[in-house]
Design an enzyme around this catalytic site. Sequence first.
Site, PDB file in Angstrom:
ATOM      1  N   PHE A   8       0.819  -1.209   0.000  1.00 27.74           N
ATOM      2  CA  PHE A   8       0.000   0.000   0.000  1.00 27.74           C
ATOM      3  C   PHE A   8       0.855   1.263   0.000  1.00 27.74           C
ATOM      4  CE2 PHE A   8      -3.365  -2.810   1.457  1.00 27.74           C
ATOM      5  CZ  PHE A   8      -4.517  -2.233   0.936  1.00 27.74           C
ATOM      6  N   ASP A   9       0.548   2.153  -0.927  1.00 29.51           N
ATOM      7  CA  ASP A   9       1.040   3.519  -0.855  1.00 29.51           C
ATOM      8  C   ASP A   9       0.339   4.194   0.326  1.00 29.51           C
ATOM      9  OD1 ASP A   9       2.160   6.064  -1.752  1.00 29.51           O
ATOM     10  OD2 ASP A   9       0.130   6.515  -2.464  1.00 29.51           O
ATOM     11  N   VAL A  10       0.858   5.349   0.757  1.00 27.34           N
ATOM     12  CA  VAL A  10       0.253   6.059   1.889  1.00 27.34           C
ATOM     13  C   VAL A  10      -0.528   7.293   1.448  1.00 27.34           C
ATOM     14  CG1 VAL A  10       0.732   7.385   3.990  1.00 27.34           C
ATOM     15  CG2 VAL A  10       1.910   5.223   3.587  1.00 27.34           C
ATOM     16  N   THR A  13      -3.800   7.512  -0.632  1.00 30.23           N
ATOM     17  CA  THR A  13      -4.264   6.130  -0.754  1.00 30.23           C
ATOM     18  C   THR A  13      -4.862   5.693   0.576  1.00 30.23           C
ATOM     19  OG1 THR A  13      -2.588   5.599  -2.435  1.00 30.23           O
ATOM     20  CG2 THR A  13      -3.602   3.747  -1.272  1.00 30.23           C
TER      21      THR A  13
END
Length: 226
Positions: A8-10, A13
Site C-alpha cells: 500500500f502507498d500512503v 491512498t
Amino acid sequence: MKYNTLLFDVDNTLLDFDANEGESFKSLIRDKGEIYSEELYEVYKKINQGMWADIELGKIKVDEVLNTRFSKLMSEYGKSIDGGEWEKTYRLYLNKGVQLMPDAHEVLSKLHEKYTLYIVTNGIARTQYSRINGAGISQYFKDCFISEDIGANKPAIEFFNYVKDHVKGFNEAETLIIGDSITSDIKGGNLAGIDTCWLCKEGTVNESSISPNYEIHSLKELLQIL
C-alpha cells in the site's frame, strides 16, 4: 486466492495528504506572518509537484526539494526567505496530519485477516511514521518501506528490489500494489513485475501509456477485486 501480499502507498491512498498539505501550508504561512491566499497555495503546489516529478525521474534529490521549494515560492513574490527554516516549521505541522481516506480502517481491518500488508511510500521517514502511527493504522502492516530509509524513490526499480529482498518469500505473481499515482505506484509496479491497482478520483483520466491491472475509485472497491 491469487494474491497473498498487498503493498500500500500512503499519501492519498490511505491518508488524505491533500487535506493535510492544505492545512499545514496555511498554518506555515500564518506562522511566518504572511497572508494566505488560494493563489499562493496553487503556486506552491505547482512548484512542489514539479520538483517531486523530477525526483521520480531521477533528476534531483529530495534534499533539494526540502531546502528550496519555499524559497522558490516566495521568490515568485519578490521575497527572499530561509527555505530550510520554513521547511522545518512546515514539517512540524505536516507530521501531525492523520486524516484518513474514506473507509481506510474498515478495509485494512478486513484485508489484514487474509493478506500480509506492507507500506511502500515515498517521503520523509519521520513524517510518514508519525502520520501512520497517529492515524492508528500501523497495526495492520507487517513492515513499512519508506524511500528515505531505502535511498531510492518509487518508481525506481531499486526501491522495489529492496522491498523484494526484505520480504521473506516474496513472489511477484502473488503481490499487488495499491496506490494513487500512475507515475510512481503503477509505473513502479509495472517495472517490478507486480500487478497494480490504481486508486483514482472520479473523473480522473489516465493520459499516460502506463496501464494498471485494476482501477478503483474507493478503497472499498478493493474488496471486490480481492
